[in-house]
Design a protein around this motif. Structure first.
Motif, PDB file in Angstrom:
ATOM      1  N   LEU A 171      21.168 -38.053   5.260  1.00 44.96           N
ATOM      2  CA  LEU A 171      22.493 -38.138   4.648  1.00 44.96           C
ATOM      3  C   LEU A 171      23.580 -37.772   5.656  1.00 44.96           C
ATOM      4  CD1 LEU A 171      21.743 -36.561   1.150  1.00 44.96           C
ATOM      5  CD2 LEU A 171      22.155 -38.978   1.651  1.00 44.96           C
ATOM      6  N   SER A 172      23.297 -36.789   6.502  1.00 49.12           N
ATOM      7  CA  SER A 172      24.262 -36.422   7.542  1.00 49.12           C
ATOM      8  C   SER A 172      24.478 -37.579   8.506  1.00 49.12           C
ATOM      9  CB  SER A 172      23.770 -35.187   8.304  1.00 49.12           C
ATOM     10  OG  SER A 172      23.681 -34.058   7.453  1.00 49.12           O
ATOM     11  N   MET A 173      23.399 -38.279   8.870  1.00 49.49           N
ATOM     12  CA  MET A 173      23.538 -39.448   9.738  1.00 49.49           C
ATOM     13  C   MET A 173      24.346 -40.540   9.049  1.00 49.49           C
ATOM     14  SD  MET A 173      19.988 -39.807  11.897  1.00 49.49           S
ATOM     15  CE  MET A 173      18.757 -38.964  10.915  1.00 49.49           C
ATOM     16  N   THR A 174      24.129 -40.712   7.750  1.00 48.56           N
ATOM     17  CA  THR A 174      24.893 -41.710   7.005  1.00 48.56           C
ATOM     18  C   THR A 174      26.384 -41.398   7.069  1.00 48.56           C
ATOM     19  OG1 THR A 174      23.027 -42.081   5.507  1.00 48.56           O
ATOM     20  CG2 THR A 174      25.199 -42.790   4.743  1.00 48.56           C
ATOM     21  N   CYS A 175      26.732 -40.137   6.953  1.00 43.85           N
ATOM     22  CA  CYS A 175      28.138 -39.734   7.044  1.00 43.85           C
ATOM     23  C   CYS A 175      28.740 -40.086   8.400  1.00 43.85           C
ATOM     24  CB  CYS A 175      28.270 -38.230   6.813  1.00 43.85           C
ATOM     25  SG  CYS A 175      27.860 -37.679   5.149  1.00 43.85           S
ATOM     26  N   LEU A 176      27.906 -40.101   9.443  1.00 38.05           N
ATOM     27  CA  LEU A 176      28.354 -40.390  10.805  1.00 38.05           C
ATOM     28  C   LEU A 176      28.208 -41.863  11.166  1.00 38.05           C
ATOM     29  CD1 LEU A 176      26.647 -37.309  12.493  1.00 38.05           C
ATOM     30  CD2 LEU A 176      29.116 -37.611  12.144  1.00 38.05           C
ATOM     31  N   ASN A 177      27.839 -42.680  10.185  1.00 37.21           N
ATOM     32  CA  ASN A 177      27.590 -44.113  10.415  1.00 37.21           C
ATOM     33  C   ASN A 177      26.451 -44.326  11.413  1.00 37.21           C
ATOM     34  OD1 ASN A 177      28.127 -46.818   9.750  1.00 37.21           O
ATOM     35  ND2 ASN A 177      29.392 -47.087  11.574  1.00 37.21           N
ATOM     36  N   ILE A 178      25.498 -43.415  11.423  1.00 36.61           N
ATOM     37  CA  ILE A 178      24.304 -43.532  12.256  1.00 36.61           C
ATOM     38  C   ILE A 178      23.166 -44.034  11.370  1.00 36.61           C
ATOM     39  CG2 ILE A 178      22.622 -42.272  13.653  1.00 36.61           C
ATOM     40  CD1 ILE A 178      24.866 -40.266  14.299  1.00 36.61           C
ATOM     41  N   ARG A 179      22.461 -45.048  11.838  1.00 37.69           N
ATOM     42  CA  ARG A 179      21.313 -45.589  11.102  1.00 37.69           C
ATOM     43  C   ARG A 179      20.048 -44.867  11.513  1.00 37.69           C
ATOM     44  NH1 ARG A 179      24.264 -48.009   7.311  1.00 37.69           N
ATOM     45  NH2 ARG A 179      25.973 -49.156   8.297  1.00 37.69           N
ATOM     46  N   SER A 180      19.054 -44.900  10.638  1.00 34.47           N
ATOM     47  CA  SER A 180      17.787 -44.240  10.962  1.00 34.47           C
ATOM     48  C   SER A 180      16.645 -44.924  10.238  1.00 34.47           C
ATOM     49  CB  SER A 180      17.829 -42.751  10.587  1.00 34.47           C
ATOM     50  OG  SER A 180      17.966 -42.587   9.180  1.00 34.47           O
ATOM     51  N   ALA A 181      15.434 -44.708  10.735  1.00 35.01           N
ATOM     52  CA  ALA A 181      14.221 -45.233  10.104  1.00 35.01           C
ATOM     53  C   ALA A 181      13.034 -44.457  10.656  1.00 35.01           C
ATOM     54  CB  ALA A 181      14.052 -46.731  10.374  1.00 35.01           C
ATOM     55  N   CYS A 182      11.981 -44.381   9.863  1.00 33.63           N
ATOM     56  CA  CYS A 182      10.785 -43.655  10.270  1.00 33.63           C
ATOM     57  C   CYS A 182       9.831 -44.560  11.054  1.00 33.63           C
ATOM     58  CB  CYS A 182      10.062 -43.089   9.049  1.00 33.63           C
ATOM     59  SG  CYS A 182      10.898 -41.683   8.289  1.00 33.63           S
ATOM     60  N   LEU A 183       9.169 -43.962  12.037  1.00 35.00           N
ATOM     61  CA  LEU A 183       8.048 -44.572  12.755  1.00 35.00           C
ATOM     62  C   LEU A 183       6.945 -43.518  12.792  1.00 35.00           C
ATOM     63  CD1 LEU A 183       9.688 -46.450  15.798  1.00 35.00           C
ATOM     64  CD2 LEU A 183       8.545 -47.478  13.836  1.00 35.00           C
ATOM     65  N   ASN A 184       6.208 -43.396  11.711  1.00 35.54           N
ATOM     66  CA  ASN A 184       5.315 -42.250  11.535  1.00 35.54           C
ATOM     67  C   ASN A 184       3.887 -42.464  12.016  1.00 35.54           C
ATOM     68  OD1 ASN A 184       7.221 -40.506  10.359  1.00 35.54           O
ATOM     69  ND2 ASN A 184       7.000 -41.536   8.389  1.00 35.54           N
ATOM     70  N   GLN A 185       3.640 -43.569  12.717  1.00 29.99           N
ATOM     71  CA  GLN A 185       2.264 -43.883  13.106  1.00 29.99           C
ATOM     72  C   GLN A 185       1.546 -42.756  13.846  1.00 29.99           C
ATOM     73  OE1 GLN A 185       5.025 -45.679  13.357  1.00 29.99           O
ATOM     74  NE2 GLN A 185       4.630 -47.838  13.777  1.00 29.99           N
ATOM     75  N   PRO A 186       2.197 -42.069  14.814  1.00 32.84           N
ATOM     76  CA  PRO A 186       1.465 -41.015  15.536  1.00 32.84           C
ATOM     77  C   PRO A 186       1.084 -39.824  14.665  1.00 32.84           C
ATOM     78  CG  PRO A 186       3.459 -41.669  16.720  1.00 32.84           C
ATOM     79  CD  PRO A 186       3.550 -42.256  15.345  1.00 32.84           C
ATOM     80  N   ILE A 187       1.737 -39.724  13.487  1.00 30.89           N
ATOM     81  CA  ILE A 187       1.447 -38.620  12.574  1.00 30.89           C
ATOM     82  C   ILE A 187       0.474 -39.071  11.494  1.00 30.89           C
ATOM     83  CG2 ILE A 187       2.504 -36.907  11.034  1.00 30.89           C
ATOM     84  CD1 ILE A 187       5.133 -37.380  12.621  1.00 30.89           C
ATOM     85  N   GLU A 188       0.549 -40.339  11.124  1.00 34.23           N
ATOM     86  CA  GLU A 188      -0.324 -40.870  10.077  1.00 34.23           C
ATOM     87  C   GLU A 188      -1.762 -41.064  10.558  1.00 34.23           C
ATOM     88  OE1 GLU A 188       3.107 -43.414   7.651  1.00 34.23           O
ATOM     89  OE2 GLU A 188       1.861 -44.389   9.176  1.00 34.23           O
ATOM     90  N   VAL A 189      -1.932 -41.359  11.841  1.00 35.99           N
ATOM     91  CA  VAL A 189      -3.281 -41.545  12.396  1.00 35.99           C
ATOM     92  C   VAL A 189      -3.820 -40.165  12.783  1.00 35.99           C
ATOM     93  CG1 VAL A 189      -4.642 -42.628  14.212  1.00 35.99           C
ATOM     94  CG2 VAL A 189      -2.721 -43.869  13.178  1.00 35.99           C
TER      95      VAL A 189
ATOM     96  N   HIS B  76      30.795 -28.910  -7.214  1.00 38.81           N
ATOM     97  CA  HIS B  76      31.034 -28.956  -5.773  1.00 38.81           C
ATOM     98  C   HIS B  76      30.441 -30.245  -5.232  1.00 38.81           C
ATOM     99  CE1 HIS B  76      32.478 -24.795  -5.446  1.00 38.81           C
ATOM    100  NE2 HIS B  76      31.483 -24.435  -6.239  1.00 38.81           N
ATOM    101  N   GLY B  77      31.311 -31.172  -4.869  1.00 40.22           N
ATOM    102  CA  GLY B  77      30.860 -32.410  -4.250  1.00 40.22           C
ATOM    103  C   GLY B  77      30.770 -32.244  -2.747  1.00 40.22           C
ATOM    104  N   GLY B  78      31.105 -33.290  -2.025  1.00 40.63           N
ATOM    105  CA  GLY B  78      31.095 -33.197  -0.582  1.00 40.63           C
ATOM    106  C   GLY B  78      30.552 -34.459   0.064  1.00 40.63           C
ATOM    107  N   PRO B  79      30.566 -34.513   1.391  1.00 40.43           N
ATOM    108  CA  PRO B  79      30.154 -35.719   2.117  1.00 40.43           C
ATOM    109  C   PRO B  79      28.708 -36.118   1.856  1.00 40.43           C
ATOM    110  CG  PRO B  79      31.380 -34.245   3.565  1.00 40.43           C
ATOM    111  CD  PRO B  79      31.121 -33.486   2.307  1.00 40.43           C
ATOM    112  N   LEU B  80      27.792 -35.159   1.763  1.00 37.43           N
ATOM    113  CA  LEU B  80      26.397 -35.529   1.543  1.00 37.43           C
ATOM    114  C   LEU B  80      26.210 -36.170   0.172  1.00 37.43           C
ATOM    115  CD1 LEU B  80      24.270 -32.649   3.112  1.00 37.43           C
ATOM    116  CD2 LEU B  80      25.256 -34.684   4.177  1.00 37.43           C
ATOM    117  N   PHE B  81      26.910 -35.665  -0.814  1.00 41.45           N
ATOM    118  CA  PHE B  81      26.854 -36.274  -2.142  1.00 41.45           C
ATOM    119  C   PHE B  81      27.381 -37.708  -2.089  1.00 41.45           C
ATOM    120  CE2 PHE B  81      29.384 -37.231  -6.004  1.00 41.45           C
ATOM    121  CZ  PHE B  81      28.336 -37.426  -6.892  1.00 41.45           C
ATOM    122  N   ASP B  82      28.496 -37.914  -1.410  1.00 43.76           N
ATOM    123  CA  ASP B  82      29.079 -39.258  -1.302  1.00 43.76           C
ATOM    124  C   ASP B  82      28.152 -40.206  -0.546  1.00 43.76           C
ATOM    125  OD1 ASP B  82      31.351 -38.338  -2.620  1.00 43.76           O
ATOM    126  OD2 ASP B  82      32.410 -37.889  -0.750  1.00 43.76           O
TER     127      ASP B  82
END
Length: 372
Positions: free
Chosen positions: A309-327, A150-156
């Protein structure tokens, strides 16, 4: 899952003396040397998953997709053990980040991301997975049995996903994109909270700024970050890990010059740069969990990887900004300010529209398979 800061072309061109610019020019010439084909190496780990009859060889192919998972500092802190009808994902503590991640929280989240990629790729290759979480042992075990493929968009999307650390367009998410993200399947005890609109994003920006001010004032943090920065293609192709400057749109320079600029930056400059990036985003997503232990962290990684992966399927970019959690002293304040109740924030992810950036490198599968 961390950023490289505001070490950018404008800063370099504005402040570098003529001699240093000549050095950068020399590196740009080397950058296009045919014997240092970065793109070819980055794409090699992202070739289409092969179907092979031999189970051990098929497992190695699936593990190649597992290594394409999101992970902190691109440290790739995993070891994979191939057992009879099972795979184990072990932490590689030699690749931990003791300053930014003293509790190994992001390390285990990274293993969860790799687990999710493995399960998705295994399903596409014709295997069903039964996962045992690290409640009593220090690794993840995946029992695999033959099943219908079973493939699908997330696999791709696995070879296409990336952390895009540039500024975004500021454009709102189109159509039903947000509804799709809100419907990402969750894990027990893990949920997604979305921050949209200028008021909420400004609140998040304030906490990201406080995190930057704290982290970049810490010499140990800066030293650890520099250890994982790959200032030029030669460095990146030597280690096949770390944060390559080219992946955030920055110029490639010799290490001595890159170190000079990173150590010379001010915490306020980093805070302003990250604030600008956040406000250029369409929104932010916080992955939260009820518990705060290894299993919760692994499940957090699985949900985050699905969302990415869902964002990738929608051509949406993402990145982490974890500073408030890391401190550490900011985490509970951030939790309260975002009205998260008892849910513990694990990851802060900004998202929006932007052009793709060069892809990061991954170590060959042979280097991450261990015999334990």
């Amino acid at each position: 899952m961390t950023k490289t800061g505001s070490f950018n072309r404008r800063t370099v061109l504005k402040f570098l003396p003529a001699a240093a610019i000549a050095v950068v020019g020399g590196y740009l010439v080397v950058d296009y040397a045919p014997w240092l084909n970065y793109a070819e190496q980055a794409n090699r780990s992202r070739t289409k998953l092969r179907r092979v009859p031999e189970v051990p060889a098929q497992m190695r192919e699936i593990l190649r997709y597992a290594t394409l998972a999101a992970n902190a500092h691109n440290a790739q802190p995993w070891k994979f053990v191939i057992r009879d009808r099972a795979i184990e994902i072990h932490p590689d503590y030699s690749r931990r980040l003791p300053i930014v991640d003293p509790d190994n929280r992001e390390l285990w989240i990274s293993l969860g991301c790799a687990l999710e990629n493995f399960v998705i790729a295994a399903r596409a290759a014709g295997y069903r997975c039964n996962v045992t979480y690290p409640d009593t042992v220090d690794f993840i075990r995946i029992e695999v049995t033959a099943d219908t493929p079973h493939g699908g968009p997330l696999f791709d999307a696995i070879p296409m996903r990336q952390n895009t650390r540039s500024e975004y367009s500021g454009k709102a998410i189109e159509g039903a994109g947000l509804d799709t993200l809100r419907m990402v399947p969750l894990e027990p005890g893990v949920s997604l909270q979305f921050v949209l609109g200028s008021s909420g994003l400004n609140t998040v920006r304030d906490y990201v700024a406080q995190g930057d001010l704290s982290q970049y004032a810490d010499k140990a943090f800066v030293k650890e970050l520099i250890q994982w920065l790959r200032f030029n293609k030669k460095e990146a192709l030597t280690s096949f890990d770390g944060l390559a400057l080219r992946c955030s749109g920055n110029p490639e320079v010799p290490r001595w010059l890159g170190q000079m600029f990173v150590t010379g930056t001010t915490p306020r400059k980093e805070a302003d740069a990250d604030g600008k990036k956040l406000l250029s985003s369409a929104g932010a997503m916080i992955v939260v969990s009820a518990a705060d232990d290894k299993t919760a962290w692994v499940r957090t990684g699985r949900v985050y990887q699905r969302a990415a992966l869902s964002m990738t399927c929608l051509n949406i970019r993402s990145a982490c900004l974890n500073q408030p959690i890391e401190v550490a002293h900011l985490r509970e304040q951030f939790q309260s300010a975002l009205a998260l109740g008892q849910a513990r924030p694990q990851l802060l992810v900004r998202f929006g529209y932007a052009a793709p950036m060069p892809r990061s490198l991954r170590r060959p599968v042979e280097q991450v398979i261990a015999e334990l």
